[in-house]
Design a protein around this motif. Structure first.
Motif, PDB file in Angstrom:
ATOM      1  N   GLN A   1       0.821  -1.206   0.000  1.00 60.23           N
ATOM      2  CA  GLN A   1       0.000   0.000   0.000  1.00 60.23           C
ATOM      3  C   GLN A   1       0.859   1.262   0.000  1.00 60.23           C
ATOM      4  O   GLN A   1       0.586   2.221  -0.728  1.00 60.23           O
ATOM      5  N   ILE A   2       1.916   1.259   0.793  1.00 57.30           N
ATOM      6  CA  ILE A   2       2.815   2.414   0.846  1.00 57.30           C
ATOM      7  C   ILE A   2       3.515   2.594  -0.496  1.00 57.30           C
ATOM      8  O   ILE A   2       3.700   3.719  -0.977  1.00 57.30           O
ATOM      9  N   LYS A   3       3.863   1.490  -1.128  1.00 57.76           N
ATOM     10  CA  LYS A   3       4.476   1.565  -2.452  1.00 57.76           C
ATOM     11  C   LYS A   3       3.500   2.178  -3.456  1.00 57.76           C
ATOM     12  O   LYS A   3       3.889   3.016  -4.285  1.00 57.76           O
ATOM     13  N   ALA A   4       2.238   1.783  -3.379  1.00 55.48           N
ATOM     14  CA  ALA A   4       1.224   2.344  -4.279  1.00 55.48           C
ATOM     15  C   ALA A   4       0.990   3.825  -4.004  1.00 55.48           C
ATOM     16  O   ALA A   4       0.807   4.618  -4.926  1.00 55.48           O
ATOM     17  N   ASP A   5       1.016   4.213  -2.733  1.00 62.35           N
ATOM     18  CA  ASP A   5       0.754   5.599  -2.359  1.00 62.35           C
ATOM     19  C   ASP A   5       1.905   6.536  -2.719  1.00 62.35           C
ATOM     20  O   ASP A   5       1.691   7.640  -3.229  1.00 62.35           O
ATOM     21  N   LEU A   6       3.136   6.090  -2.427  1.00 62.54           N
ATOM     22  CA  LEU A   6       4.280   7.004  -2.481  1.00 62.54           C
ATOM     23  C   LEU A   6       5.399   6.563  -3.424  1.00 62.54           C
ATOM     24  O   LEU A   6       6.331   7.334  -3.665  1.00 62.54           O
ATOM     25  N   GLY A   7       5.331   5.318  -3.927  1.00 58.91           N
ATOM     26  CA  GLY A   7       6.452   4.802  -4.699  1.00 58.91           C
ATOM     27  C   GLY A   7       7.643   4.484  -3.822  1.00 58.91           C
ATOM     28  O   GLY A   7       8.792   4.479  -4.279  1.00 58.91           O
ATOM     29  N   VAL A   8       7.374   4.200  -2.536  1.00 54.66           N
ATOM     30  CA  VAL A   8       8.424   3.956  -1.545  1.00 54.66           C
ATOM     31  C   VAL A   8       8.367   2.503  -1.082  1.00 54.66           C
ATOM     32  O   VAL A   8       7.279   1.960  -0.883  1.00 54.66           O
ATOM     33  N   THR A   9       9.530   1.879  -0.935  1.00 59.42           N
ATOM     34  CA  THR A   9       9.589   0.490  -0.465  1.00 59.42           C
ATOM     35  C   THR A   9      10.603   0.359   0.668  1.00 59.42           C
ATOM     36  O   THR A   9      11.439   1.246   0.880  1.00 59.42           O
ATOM     37  N   VAL A  10      10.524  -0.756   1.372  1.00 55.60           N
ATOM     38  CA  VAL A  10      11.565  -1.082   2.348  1.00 55.60           C
ATOM     39  C   VAL A  10      12.786  -1.549   1.565  1.00 55.60           C
ATOM     40  O   VAL A  10      12.756  -2.581   0.908  1.00 55.60           O
ATOM     41  N   ARG A  11      13.858  -0.779   1.645  1.00 49.62           N
ATOM     42  CA  ARG A  11      15.065  -1.153   0.907  1.00 49.62           C
ATOM     43  C   ARG A  11      15.805  -2.282   1.606  1.00 49.62           C
ATOM     44  O   ARG A  11      16.354  -3.161   0.956  1.00 49.62           O
ATOM     45  N   CYS A  12      15.852  -2.249   2.936  1.00 49.90           N
ATOM     46  CA  CYS A  12      16.468  -3.359   3.659  1.00 49.90           C
ATOM     47  C   CYS A  12      16.196  -3.221   5.147  1.00 49.90           C
ATOM     48  O   CYS A  12      15.813  -2.156   5.636  1.00 49.90           O
ATOM     49  N   ILE A  13      16.384  -4.331   5.829  1.00 49.02           N
ATOM     50  CA  ILE A  13      16.369  -4.366   7.296  1.00 49.02           C
ATOM     51  C   ILE A  13      17.834  -4.359   7.715  1.00 49.02           C
ATOM     52  O   ILE A  13      18.538  -5.355   7.548  1.00 49.02           O
ATOM     53  N   PRO A  14      18.360  -3.234   8.206  1.00 51.02           N
ATOM     54  CA  PRO A  14      19.799  -3.104   8.449  1.00 51.02           C
ATOM     55  C   PRO A  14      20.333  -4.145   9.429  1.00 51.02           C
ATOM     56  O   PRO A  14      19.614  -4.639  10.305  1.00 51.02           O
ATOM     57  N   GLN A  15      21.618  -4.436   9.281  1.00 52.45           N
ATOM     58  CA  GLN A  15      22.271  -5.429  10.131  1.00 52.45           C
ATOM     59  C   GLN A  15      22.779  -4.845  11.445  1.00 52.45           C
ATOM     60  O   GLN A  15      23.336  -5.581  12.257  1.00 52.45           O
TER      61      GLN A  15
END
Length: 513
Positions: free
Chosen positions: A474-488
């Motif tokens: 949904q956030i990707k559809a709204d803003l074109g934003v995704t989770v790039r990674c879960i940092p280590q």
């Protein structure tokens, strides 16, 4: 990068980054003579300057692969359709990007045009990635635990039928390496997955001067068919993220699909645990968008095709002979120095061009050090030196002997300065966010009047996330934003600002390429 538009006459590249970032990127590639579009839609011709850069990156990576026990091999470009169908998630993930060969012969029709004939019994897929075809070979090569681990790398081209393409970033055909390994245990395979992620991060940061964040992909962004996908993510100068490399823990999914089995030390049949990992010519696009400026390409010295260019300056034919002799003597002395595990790459530009034109030619190509030598410099036995990471008019007279003795120190200073500049830029445009409203505001451009500069917004958002796949979509559809990674870099308990559910760690959100 300033959001203020620059005057077109003040820079070598037009438009500037602030005026039109996408077009600026294309013009940098063109001005540096790195690549051009081919007659085949979505494909590119990589010209010598661009390919030399790829060769230098390739050399560093290949050395590190071999240091960690991997061997190079080559596998077919064509993959039977039935191979892709063996792993359901894999075929679903790549189906829309596959180029398919259905015929093996051309004949001349009655109208004189060539027409395909000789339909294949089974369609062949032009390699989008090689897990399945390599898995077929591994099934033959692995019979006993003594055959493991099997550590293989391939340098190759692949085809993914992209609809929107941009040179070096997203093309229908691109160059890459893909590592494929098989192991006796889950632990060994996971160790391999993380080892290669570290190799990618090291090359990106220490050789390309591109700071990266290491982390794991969410389920929604995972490689098709993998159990876990790890990546390195970098911030470009438009504050978008670029996935610069990935390393996949495949578990036993592909081993079961390809029947990669072995007899363990107890005489029991077991499925192998496999990994795959890869980087591509996209690294060059990332390097451009991390370091280039409004005058053209800026190259980190460690991977630059030419590290020092010498520009002879003269007016008469008598001066020409004397200046060229001196320039070549300097070049020989510089080539006796070593930097980044190789002799310095030095070029004397003898072209019959105006001095100013030659200077701008090399500025646009991004060469780290420019050295101008004329008759007066010879009299002083000194060189006029300019660094590409500084303003083009910023030049320093350095005695010849001193420059030869300190050139590698200067190059390392440029390398470090580029990394620090990129790291500082990323820090400036990374924000910790704890509310939904702030998150949406961070990624929503402000409306401005015509001819006004666009306010800087967006970048990396460090926010908690519950892991809800539908929410991410949904956030990707709204803003074109995704989770790039879960940092280590460790866990941090908190609350997901979107759902109110508990969260174990902040993740990196961003718009991306």
């Amino acid at each position: 990068m300033s959001s203020q538009s620059s005057k077109k006459s003040a820079t070598a590249i037009s438009p500037t980054r602030g005026e039109n970032y996408a077009e600026w990127y294309q013009q940098v590639v063109k001005a540096a003579d790195m690549a051009e579009n081919s007659p085949v839609r979505g494909c590119m011709v990589i010209k010598p300057w661009g390919y030399s850069l790829w060769e230098n990156i390739q050399r560093v990576l290949d050395d590190k692969f071999k240091e960690t026990g991997h061997q190079n091999a080559y596998f077919p470009l064509f993959i039977p359709l039935s191979f892709l169908q063996k792993e359901a998630a894999h075929v679903e993930g790549f189906a829309k990007e596959c180029a398919v060969v259905t015929h093996h012969r051309l004949e001349v029709g009655s109208d004189g045009k060539l027409i395909p004939t000789g339909e294949l019994e089974e369609p062949l897929i032009v390699r989008p990635t090689s897990e399945t075809i390599i898995g077929d070979a591994f099934a033959r090569w692995v019979q006993s635990y003594r055959d493991l681990p099997l550590l293989i790398n391939q340098w190759a081209n692949v085809v993914r039928w992209e609809m929107r393409t941009r040179m070096f970033l997203r093309t229908a055909e691109f160059l890459w390496q893909e590592g494929h390994t098989a192991h006796a245990t889950r632990e060994e395979a996971l160790e391999e997955t993380m080892r290669m992620l570290e190799v990618y991060a090291e090359v990106a940061e220490q050789w390309m001067a591109v700071p990266v964040i290491k982390g794991e992909k969410t389920a929604g962004e995972r490689f098709p068919g993998a159990e876990q996908t790890f990546c390195i993510e970098a911030m470009m100068q438009d504050r978008k993220a670029l996935q610069a490399g990935t390393s996949h823990f495949l578990g036993q999914n592909f081993a079961k699909a390809s029947e990669i089995r072995f007899l363990d030390s107890q005489g029991e049949q077991q499925y192998a645990w496999t990994t795959s990992w890869g980087v591509s010519t996209r690294l060059i696009g990332g390097l451009i968008m991390t370091h280039a400026d409004d005058d053209g390409l800026v190259l980190p010295p460690k991977v630059a095709p030419v590290q020092v260019v010498i520009l002879p300056i003269y007016r008469t034919q008598d001066d020409r002979s004397r200046v060229l002799e001196y320039c070549h003597a300097v070049a020989r002395a510089l080539r006796s120095q070593r930097y980044a595990e190789r002799p310095l790459s030095v070029q004397v530009d003898e072209r019959d061009e105006r001095g100013g034109d030659k200077v701008w030619h090399w500025i646009k190509k991004g060469v780290p050090l420019r050295v101008e030598i004329g008759p007066r410099d010879i009299e002083k036995d000194a060189l006029l030196v300019a660094r590409r990471d500084r303003a083009h008019k910023d030049k320093q007279a350095i005695p010849r002997g001193e420059f030869v003795a300190t050139v590698t120190t200067i190059l390392e200073s440029i390398q470090e300065a580029l990394f620090e500049r990129a790291r500082s830029f990323r820090e400036q445009h990374t924000r910790r966010i704890d509310t939904r409203q702030e998150f949406y505001d961070w990624f929503t451009p402000e409306r401005v009047q015509d001819n006004e500069p666009t306010p800087i917004h967006g970048g990396f958002a460090l926010a908690h996330f519950s892991g809800d796949v539908q929410l991410e979509a949904q956030i990707k559809a709204d803003l074109g934003v995704t989770v790039r990674c879960i940092p280590q870099d460790g866990s941090e308990s908190g609350i997901c600002p979107f759902t109110g559910a508990p969260s174990q760690q902040r993740v990196v959100w961003a718009k991306s390429y």
